[in-house]
Design a protein around this motif. Structure first.
Motif, PDB file in Angstrom:
ATOM      1  N   ILE A 134     -28.370  19.958 -26.261  1.00 13.45           N
ATOM      2  CA  ILE A 134     -29.083  18.680 -26.329  1.00 13.45           C
ATOM      3  C   ILE A 134     -29.866  18.435 -25.044  1.00 13.45           C
ATOM      4  N   PHE A 135     -29.223  18.629 -23.897  1.00 13.02           N
ATOM      5  CA  PHE A 135     -29.887  18.385 -22.618  1.00 13.02           C
ATOM      6  C   PHE A 135     -31.062  19.330 -22.420  1.00 13.02           C
ATOM      7  N   ALA A 136     -30.880  20.609 -22.773  1.00  6.65           N
ATOM      8  CA  ALA A 136     -31.951  21.589 -22.569  1.00  6.65           C
ATOM      9  C   ALA A 136     -33.176  21.249 -23.395  1.00  6.65           C
ATOM     10  N   VAL A 137     -32.980  20.904 -24.673  1.00  9.35           N
ATOM     11  CA  VAL A 137     -34.110  20.586 -25.545  1.00  9.35           C
ATOM     12  C   VAL A 137     -34.829  19.336 -25.065  1.00  9.35           C
ATOM     13  N   LEU A 138     -34.064  18.294 -24.717  1.00 13.35           N
ATOM     14  CA  LEU A 138     -34.693  17.050 -24.259  1.00 13.35           C
ATOM     15  C   LEU A 138     -35.412  17.255 -22.927  1.00 13.35           C
ATOM     16  N   ALA A 139     -34.773  17.973 -22.007  1.00 13.66           N
ATOM     17  CA  ALA A 139     -35.397  18.199 -20.705  1.00 13.66           C
ATOM     18  C   ALA A 139     -36.650  19.055 -20.835  1.00 13.66           C
ATOM     19  N   GLY A 140     -36.590  20.103 -21.661  1.00 19.67           N
ATOM     20  CA  GLY A 140     -37.763  20.944 -21.857  1.00 19.67           C
ATOM     21  C   GLY A 140     -38.924  20.186 -22.468  1.00 19.67           C
ATOM     22  N   GLY A 141     -38.636  19.341 -23.465  1.00 16.23           N
ATOM     23  CA  GLY A 141     -39.689  18.536 -24.064  1.00 16.23           C
ATOM     24  C   GLY A 141     -40.283  17.530 -23.102  1.00 16.23           C
ATOM     25  N   GLN A 142     -39.435  16.936 -22.271  1.00 11.34           N
ATOM     26  CA  GLN A 142     -39.913  15.949 -21.308  1.00 11.34           C
ATOM     27  C   GLN A 142     -40.799  16.585 -20.243  1.00 11.34           C
ATOM     28  N   LEU A 143     -40.439  17.789 -19.796  1.00 10.78           N
ATOM     29  CA  LEU A 143     -41.169  18.426 -18.699  1.00 10.78           C
ATOM     30  C   LEU A 143     -42.435  19.136 -19.159  1.00 10.78           C
ATOM     31  N   PHE A 144     -42.351  19.882 -20.273  1.00  7.81           N
ATOM     32  CA  PHE A 144     -43.471  20.738 -20.665  1.00  7.81           C
ATOM     33  C   PHE A 144     -43.893  20.563 -22.115  1.00  7.81           C
ATOM     34  N   GLY A 145     -43.462  19.494 -22.780  1.00 11.62           N
ATOM     35  CA  GLY A 145     -43.881  19.269 -24.149  1.00 11.62           C
ATOM     36  C   GLY A 145     -43.310  20.311 -25.097  1.00 11.62           C
ATOM     37  N   PHE A 146     -44.142  20.714 -26.090  1.00 11.53           N
ATOM     38  CA  PHE A 146     -43.667  21.658 -27.100  1.00 11.53           C
ATOM     39  C   PHE A 146     -43.342  23.011 -26.484  1.00 11.53           C
ATOM     40  N   THR A 147     -44.119  23.428 -25.502  1.00 11.89           N
ATOM     41  CA  THR A 147     -43.823  24.689 -24.818  1.00 11.89           C
ATOM     42  C   THR A 147     -42.457  24.629 -24.148  1.00 11.89           C
ATOM     43  N   GLY A 148     -42.118  23.478 -23.562  1.00 14.66           N
ATOM     44  CA  GLY A 148     -40.807  23.313 -22.942  1.00 14.66           C
ATOM     45  C   GLY A 148     -39.674  23.388 -23.944  1.00 14.66           C
ATOM     46  N   ILE A 149     -39.908  22.870 -25.166  1.00 17.60           N
ATOM     47  CA  ILE A 149     -38.886  22.965 -26.205  1.00 17.60           C
ATOM     48  C   ILE A 149     -38.651  24.426 -26.587  1.00 17.60           C
ATOM     49  N   LEU A 150     -39.736  25.202 -26.670  1.00 17.64           N
ATOM     50  CA  LEU A 150     -39.595  26.626 -26.980  1.00 17.64           C
ATOM     51  C   LEU A 150     -38.802  27.364 -25.896  1.00 17.64           C
ATOM     52  N   LEU A 151     -39.007  26.956 -24.634  1.00 20.64           N
ATOM     53  CA  LEU A 151     -38.348  27.630 -23.519  1.00 20.64           C
ATOM     54  C   LEU A 151     -36.945  27.103 -23.236  1.00 20.64           C
ATOM     55  N   ALA A 152     -36.594  25.957 -23.840  1.00 26.13           N
ATOM     56  CA  ALA A 152     -35.374  25.257 -23.438  1.00 26.13           C
ATOM     57  C   ALA A 152     -34.126  26.120 -23.589  1.00 26.13           C
ATOM     58  N   LEU A 153     -33.900  26.664 -24.779  1.00 21.45           N
ATOM     59  CA  LEU A 153     -32.673  27.420 -25.015  1.00 21.45           C
ATOM     60  C   LEU A 153     -32.634  28.738 -24.246  1.00 21.45           C
ATOM     61  N   PRO A 154     -33.726  29.515 -24.187  1.00 18.11           N
ATOM     62  CA  PRO A 154     -33.668  30.721 -23.343  1.00 18.11           C
ATOM     63  C   PRO A 154     -33.354  30.414 -21.881  1.00 18.11           C
ATOM     64  N   VAL A 155     -34.003  29.394 -21.330  1.00 11.13           N
ATOM     65  CA  VAL A 155     -33.736  29.031 -19.932  1.00 11.13           C
ATOM     66  C   VAL A 155     -32.298  28.556 -19.766  1.00 11.13           C
ATOM     67  N   ALA A 156     -31.815  27.742 -20.721  1.00  9.61           N
ATOM     68  CA  ALA A 156     -30.430  27.261 -20.639  1.00  9.61           C
ATOM     69  C   ALA A 156     -29.442  28.421 -20.713  1.00  9.61           C
ATOM     70  N   ALA A 157     -29.746  29.416 -21.551  1.00  8.84           N
ATOM     71  CA  ALA A 157     -28.864  30.577 -21.651  1.00  8.84           C
ATOM     72  C   ALA A 157     -28.809  31.341 -20.335  1.00  8.84           C
ATOM     73  N   VAL A 158     -29.973  31.557 -19.717  1.00  8.57           N
ATOM     74  CA  VAL A 158     -30.016  32.261 -18.440  1.00  8.57           C
ATOM     75  C   VAL A 158     -29.270  31.484 -17.362  1.00  8.57           C
ATOM     76  N   VAL A 159     -29.495  30.177 -17.307  1.00  8.21           N
ATOM     77  CA  VAL A 159     -28.814  29.347 -16.312  1.00  8.21           C
ATOM     78  C   VAL A 159     -27.308  29.387 -16.517  1.00  8.21           C
ATOM     79  N   MET A 160     -26.853  29.316 -17.785  1.00 18.17           N
ATOM     80  CA  MET A 160     -25.419  29.345 -18.053  1.00 18.17           C
ATOM     81  C   MET A 160     -24.804  30.675 -17.621  1.00 18.17           C
ATOM     82  N   VAL A 161     -25.488  31.778 -17.925  1.00 20.82           N
ATOM     83  CA  VAL A 161     -24.979  33.091 -17.528  1.00 20.82           C
ATOM     84  C   VAL A 161     -24.923  33.208 -16.009  1.00 20.82           C
ATOM     85  N   LEU A 162     -25.947  32.733 -15.317  1.00 20.91           N
ATOM     86  CA  LEU A 162     -25.961  32.783 -13.855  1.00 20.91           C
ATOM     87  C   LEU A 162     -24.848  31.931 -13.264  1.00 20.91           C
ATOM     88  N   LEU A 163     -24.614  30.750 -13.844  1.00 23.70           N
ATOM     89  CA  LEU A 163     -23.539  29.890 -13.343  1.00 23.70           C
ATOM     90  C   LEU A 163     -22.176  30.546 -13.539  1.00 23.70           C
TER      91      LEU A 163
END
Length: 358
Positions: A304-333
């Protein structure tokens, strides 16, 4: 901080700056990357059975194109009719709420909502009526701007072309990126990339198939028992299923309200409950074990946070990137957490606490 770390941070900062700068034109490329990622496993299977890479890509590309075309031909007319029926039914729904629901709530709470609801009804109805006007104005503006229309068509045309070439060179691109990695860090980065792929597979492949299957089950089931807007409700519930239990909650509530307005009896309400119960049993016993298995998944709150944050920051492109970026961040953490638990800092803290207790 070493020179390598400084250069790494500098490259990361420049990359983010370029993404922000080029955001208006990146959407078709990110859609193509996602489609190529989704189609690569099937392409590899066809290639393993003896087909060349080009022929494998052509078969997968043809299947994706036919599926998308069929979905557009079948769904667009159905959804258009149900949207029109929904707009036509809104005055009746508002009238029932104003004459029945609002007085009932007022009798329990002692608060008069009639004036506020009347203003809300007038605002919503006026906006519904003006929707077609706004759409006509936007379409007229687009048609008058030849450059904007040409760019829009070019972006759509780019998606299949870029997807085809990405699928064709997907494995080659992965090998080249791996060869460019510093030899010292290559095993660690490869290990993290495999973990990221597991997370993305669970959501971009497995979870999307689960969402599609649930949407079909809900839409067909609600249509069979005669619920209006069954296809719309089923698709809504399927899309909301990206977050566990959200789809069934949203779909069940909306379908129950529609069944109540449409029939006003317990039989159809029970039918709605049976449809969503069947969907949940299929999800738990068939779809998730078959399509997701034991893959690592993102936490619902992270989704939920990734999709909302991606949409807020970069619009539709941010929504497309939200889950991949969240996955990478989770793995790094998780990787940093493991490194910390095995570090001297963590061990010293534990030993010092033990000495203090003694």
């Amino acid at each position: 901080m070493s020179r390598v770390h400084i250069w790494s941070l500098l490259v990361l900062a420049v990359t983010i700056w370029l993404l922000v700068l080029l955001e208006p034109i990146l959407m078709p490329f990110f859609i193509s990357i996602i489609l190529a990622y989704l189609g690569d496993p099937l392409t590899d299977r066809l290639e393993a059975k003896g087909l060349s890479r080009r022929w494998s890509v052509s078969v997968v590309f043809l299947v994706l194109s036919l599926a998308l075309t069929l979905a557009i031909i079948v769904l667009v007319p159905l959804l258009g009719r149900q949207f029109r029926q929904l707009i036509e039914a809104l005055p009746e729904v508002f009238a029932w709420v104003q004459t029945v629901a609002v007085p009932w709530v007022q009798s329990f709470t002692g608060v008069d909502f009639s004036t506020d609801f009347d203003q809300l009804r007038q605002t919503l109805m006026s906006n519904w009526k003006e929707t077609s006007t706004y759409a006509a104005v936007i379409l007229a503006q687009i048609s008058r701007s030849g450059l904007a229309l040409a760019l829009w068509i070019a972006n759509l045309a780019l998606i299949p072309v870029v997807t085809f070439y990405l699928l064709l060179d997907w494995d080659r691109l992965k090998r080249r990126i791996r060869d460019l990695l510093p030899r010292r860090y290559e095993p660690t980065i490869t290990h993290l990339a495999v973990q990221c792929d597991e997370v993305l597979s669970a959501f971009l492949r497995g979870q999307l198939l689960v969402m599609l299957s649930l949407g079909v089950v809900y839409a067909v089931g609600l249509s069979v028992i005669g619920i209006k807007f069954g296809i719309l409700i089923g698709l809504l519930a399927g899309l909301a299923s990206i977050v566990p239990y959200l789809g069934v909650i949203v779909g069940l509530v909306v379908a129950a309200l529609v069944a109540f307005f449409q029939y006003g009896d317990l039989l159809h309400l029970a039918g709605v409950g049976v449809v969503f119960a069947i969907g949940q049993m299929l999800e738990g016993m068939v779809l998730q074990p078959l399509l997701l298995g034991d893959k690592i998944g993102l936490h619902p709150v992270a989704v939920i946070f990734a999709v909302l944050a991606g949409g807020q920051l970069f619009g539709f492109t941010g929504i497309l990137l939200a889950l991949p970026v969240a996955a990478v961040v989770m793995v790094l953490l998780r990787y940093l957490h493991e490194r910390y638990k095995s570090s001297d800092l963590y061990e010293e803290t534990e030993s010092s606490n033990a000495d203090g207790e003694l």
